[in-house]
Design a protein around this motif. Structure first.
Motif, PDB file in Angstrom:
ATOM      1  N   THR A  52      -3.291 -11.544   0.468  1.00  0.00           N
ATOM      2  CA  THR A  52      -3.132 -11.524   2.057  1.00  0.00           C
ATOM      3  C   THR A  52      -4.055 -12.380   3.098  1.00  0.00           C
ATOM      4  O   THR A  52      -4.706 -13.282   2.174  1.00  0.00           O
ATOM      5  N   PRO A  53      -4.088 -12.445   4.025  1.00  0.00           N
ATOM      6  CA  PRO A  53      -4.801 -13.243   5.053  1.00  0.00           C
ATOM      7  C   PRO A  53      -6.301 -12.672   5.067  1.00  0.00           C
ATOM      8  O   PRO A  53      -7.215 -13.528   5.451  1.00  0.00           O
ATOM      9  N   LEU A  54      -6.668 -11.682   4.488  1.00  0.00           N
ATOM     10  CA  LEU A  54      -7.873 -11.117   4.645  1.00  0.00           C
ATOM     11  C   LEU A  54      -9.112 -12.110   3.656  1.00  0.00           C
ATOM     12  O   LEU A  54      -8.693 -12.685   2.745  1.00  0.00           O
ATOM     13  N   SER A  55     -10.319 -11.932   4.235  1.00  0.00           N
ATOM     14  CA  SER A  55     -11.429 -12.594   3.640  1.00  0.00           C
ATOM     15  C   SER A  55     -11.716 -11.912   2.006  1.00  0.00           C
ATOM     16  O   SER A  55     -11.451 -10.561   2.332  1.00  0.00           O
ATOM     17  N   ARG A  56     -12.345 -12.662   1.331  1.00  0.00           N
ATOM     18  CA  ARG A  56     -12.502 -12.024   0.045  1.00  0.00           C
ATOM     19  C   ARG A  56     -13.899 -11.033   0.354  1.00  0.00           C
ATOM     20  O   ARG A  56     -14.389 -10.292  -0.581  1.00  0.00           O
ATOM     21  N   HIS A  57     -14.560 -11.230   1.479  1.00  0.00           N
ATOM     22  CA  HIS A  57     -15.625 -10.290   1.890  1.00  0.00           C
ATOM     23  C   HIS A  57     -15.207  -9.004   2.538  1.00  0.00           C
ATOM     24  O   HIS A  57     -16.196  -8.205   3.095  1.00  0.00           O
ATOM     25  N   SER A  58     -14.015  -9.100   2.800  1.00  0.00           N
ATOM     26  CA  SER A  58     -13.442  -7.686   3.369  1.00  0.00           C
ATOM     27  C   SER A  58     -13.681  -6.468   2.446  1.00  0.00           C
ATOM     28  O   SER A  58     -13.544  -6.882   1.152  1.00  0.00           O
ATOM     29  N   LYS A  59     -13.440  -5.386   2.938  1.00  0.00           N
ATOM     30  CA  LYS A  59     -13.669  -4.155   2.147  1.00  0.00           C
ATOM     31  C   LYS A  59     -12.329  -3.964   1.397  1.00  0.00           C
ATOM     32  O   LYS A  59     -11.337  -4.232   1.788  1.00  0.00           O
ATOM     33  N   ARG A  60     -12.446  -3.509  -0.086  1.00  0.00           N
ATOM     34  CA  ARG A  60     -11.377  -3.510  -0.748  1.00  0.00           C
ATOM     35  C   ARG A  60     -10.260  -2.477  -0.183  1.00  0.00           C
ATOM     36  O   ARG A  60      -9.122  -2.416  -0.393  1.00  0.00           O
ATOM     37  N   GLU A  61     -10.858  -1.515   0.436  1.00  0.00           N
ATOM     38  CA  GLU A  61     -10.053  -0.379   0.795  1.00  0.00           C
ATOM     39  C   GLU A  61      -8.898  -0.953   2.177  1.00  0.00           C
ATOM     40  O   GLU A  61      -7.702  -0.738   2.184  1.00  0.00           O
ATOM     41  N   ARG A  62      -9.537  -2.022   2.812  1.00  0.00           N
ATOM     42  CA  ARG A  62      -8.730  -2.831   3.762  1.00  0.00           C
ATOM     43  C   ARG A  62      -7.752  -3.486   3.101  1.00  0.00           C
ATOM     44  O   ARG A  62      -6.561  -3.688   3.511  1.00  0.00           O
ATOM     45  N   LEU A  63      -7.799  -4.180   1.955  1.00  0.00           N
ATOM     46  CA  LEU A  63      -7.010  -4.724   1.212  1.00  0.00           C
ATOM     47  C   LEU A  63      -5.891  -3.956   0.752  1.00  0.00           C
ATOM     48  O   LEU A  63      -4.623  -4.335   0.909  1.00  0.00           O
ATOM     49  N   LEU A  64      -6.290  -2.925  -0.059  1.00  0.00           N
ATOM     50  CA  LEU A  64      -5.182  -2.112  -0.482  1.00  0.00           C
ATOM     51  C   LEU A  64      -4.334  -1.365   0.717  1.00  0.00           C
ATOM     52  O   LEU A  64      -3.098  -1.348   0.597  1.00  0.00           O
ATOM     53  N   SER A  65      -4.880  -1.121   1.987  1.00  0.00           N
ATOM     54  CA  SER A  65      -4.228  -0.715   3.120  1.00  0.00           C
ATOM     55  C   SER A  65      -3.268  -1.963   3.454  1.00  0.00           C
ATOM     56  O   SER A  65      -2.022  -1.298   3.827  1.00  0.00           O
ATOM     57  N   HIS A  66      -3.570  -2.832   3.302  1.00  0.00           N
ATOM     58  CA  HIS A  66      -2.580  -4.098   3.967  1.00  0.00           C
ATOM     59  C   HIS A  66      -1.570  -4.355   2.911  1.00  0.00           C
ATOM     60  O   HIS A  66      -0.449  -4.294   3.342  1.00  0.00           O
ATOM     61  N   LEU A  67      -1.755  -4.134   1.572  1.00  0.00           N
ATOM     62  CA  LEU A  67      -0.774  -4.467   0.580  1.00  0.00           C
ATOM     63  C   LEU A  67       0.298  -3.212   0.701  1.00  0.00           C
ATOM     64  O   LEU A  67       1.278  -3.382   0.640  1.00  0.00           O
ATOM     65  N   LEU A  68      -0.304  -1.803   0.870  1.00  0.00           N
ATOM     66  CA  LEU A  68       0.675  -0.560   0.750  1.00  0.00           C
ATOM     67  C   LEU A  68       1.587  -0.694   1.844  1.00  0.00           C
ATOM     68  O   LEU A  68       2.595  -0.268   1.940  1.00  0.00           O
ATOM     69  N   ALA A  69       1.117  -1.211   3.127  1.00  0.00           N
ATOM     70  CA  ALA A  69       1.832  -1.535   4.334  1.00  0.00           C
ATOM     71  C   ALA A  69       3.111  -2.355   3.921  1.00  0.00           C
ATOM     72  O   ALA A  69       4.257  -1.955   4.434  1.00  0.00           O
ATOM     73  N   ARG A  70       2.810  -3.489   3.253  1.00  0.00           N
ATOM     74  CA  ARG A  70       3.803  -4.253   2.758  1.00  0.00           C
ATOM     75  C   ARG A  70       4.972  -3.487   1.703  1.00  0.00           C
ATOM     76  O   ARG A  70       6.083  -3.704   1.894  1.00  0.00           O
ATOM     77  N   PHE A  71       4.339  -2.690   0.723  1.00  0.00           N
ATOM     78  CA  PHE A  71       4.898  -2.441  -0.315  1.00  0.00           C
ATOM     79  C   PHE A  71       5.994  -1.371   0.280  1.00  0.00           C
ATOM     80  O   PHE A  71       6.957  -0.773  -0.296  1.00  0.00           O
ATOM     81  N   ALA A  72       5.654  -0.577   1.382  1.00  0.00           N
ATOM     82  CA  ALA A  72       6.563   0.503   1.926  1.00  0.00           C
ATOM     83  C   ALA A  72       8.062  -0.213   2.452  1.00  0.00           C
ATOM     84  O   ALA A  72       8.638   0.888   2.556  1.00  0.00           O
ATOM     85  N   ARG A  73       8.035  -1.468   2.538  1.00  0.00           N
ATOM     86  CA  ARG A  73       9.415  -2.081   2.602  1.00  0.00           C
ATOM     87  C   ARG A  73      10.112  -2.383   1.376  1.00  0.00           C
ATOM     88  O   ARG A  73       9.607  -2.598   0.361  1.00  0.00           O
ATOM     89  N   PRO A  74      11.415  -2.633   1.345  1.00  0.00           N
ATOM     90  CA  PRO A  74      12.337  -3.106   0.320  1.00  0.00           C
ATOM     91  C   PRO A  74      11.540  -4.589  -0.092  1.00  0.00           C
ATOM     92  O   PRO A  74      11.394  -5.306   0.818  1.00  0.00           O
TER      93      PRO A  74
END
Length: 255
Positions: free
Chosen positions: A28-50
């Motif tokens: 993701t474009p997120l920094s490695r200093h971002s909260k892990r919850e934010r990373l997972l939310s970003h990835l799950l938004a991707r995964f909602a699509r085919p």
């Protein structure tokens, strides 16, 4: 989905999301200093699509920079691929070179990396083509990270590719334009400026007090004078602390 039990659909979707977290993924474009919850939310938004797969390449051909994106008819969901084609043409200015069993587009150089990351966020796996003529990478550009892969959320969070090595760069932070966020940021910045100003004043007054006590003790014969060069260097340090404090006072009044 219309005929299935809602609980079973929810279970299957949860299994799909869990599987995708440990499948081959892009950063993701997120920094490695971002909260892990934010990373997972970003990835799950991707995964909602085919999910679909495309190939991309950028390099030199006869001294000219060329950027290409393409896929075949079995690269994934037909609707997702048709939306991809439309976006590359209308949003990114892509020129269609072939369409049918194999789709191939040429993209403007300045739109290539932006288009690649749009494909990634649309849940595309973008595979770099390794062919002669590839151009040099900009290691400081976070968008070049599309060439790397990870297979677990921890590596994605730390921005460490499968090949190991140093953590990869990330997109620069974009400040929120929400009025409440802007107001809170202004208050925080004002509080930090006030703290720095107080600290600068404290350093100067403390140094000035020590200097005055020294001069008083020398005047009363309670302390031997230090060498003249040492005293001048000390006095210059105290004077510089006063100048720094005065400059910060001026700057705070102008803001």
């Amino acid at each position: 989905r219309a005929k299935a039990d809602p609980d079973r659909v929810a279970l299957l979707l949860e299994r799909r999301r869990s599987a995708l977290l440990y499948a081959e993924n892009h950063f993701t474009p997120l920094s490695r200093h971002s909260k892990r919850e934010r990373l997972l939310s970003h990835l799950l938004a991707r995964f909602a699509r085919p999910r679909f797969q495309v190939y991309a390449w950028s390099g030199e051909v006869d001294g000219e920079r060329v950027c290409m994106v393409g896929w075949n008819s079995r690269s994934g969901d037909a609707l997702a691929l048709s939306e991809t084609l439309l976006a590359l043409r209308m949003r990114d200015g892509g020129e269609v070179l072939a369409e049918g069993q194999v789709t191939l587009l040429r993209l403007p150089v300045d739109a290539f990396l932006r288009a690649v990351w749009a494909l990634i966020e649309a849940h595309g796996i973008v595979v770099p083509l390794d062919v002669p003529g590839g151009g040099p990478l900009d290691a400081n550009d976070w968008r070049e990270c599309w060439r790397h892969r990870v297979m677990d959320p921890v590596s994605n969070h730390k921005r460490v590719p499968m090949t190991g090595g140093h953590a990869l760069p990330h997109a620069p932070r974009v400040l929120s334009t929400n009025p409440d966020s802007v107001r809170r940021l202004g208050q925080l910045q004002a509080a930090k400026r006030a703290d720095r100003l107080d600290e600068a004043e404290h350093r100067f007054r403390e140094a000035q007090s020590r200097k005055n006590k020294y001069l008083e003790r020398v005047k009363r014969g309670l302390e031997a004078p230090m060498p003249l060069d040492d005293y001048r260097a000390w006095a210059d340090e105290v004077r510089q602390l006063g100048v720094d404090w005065a400059r910060m006072v001026t700057e705070s009044r102008e803001q």
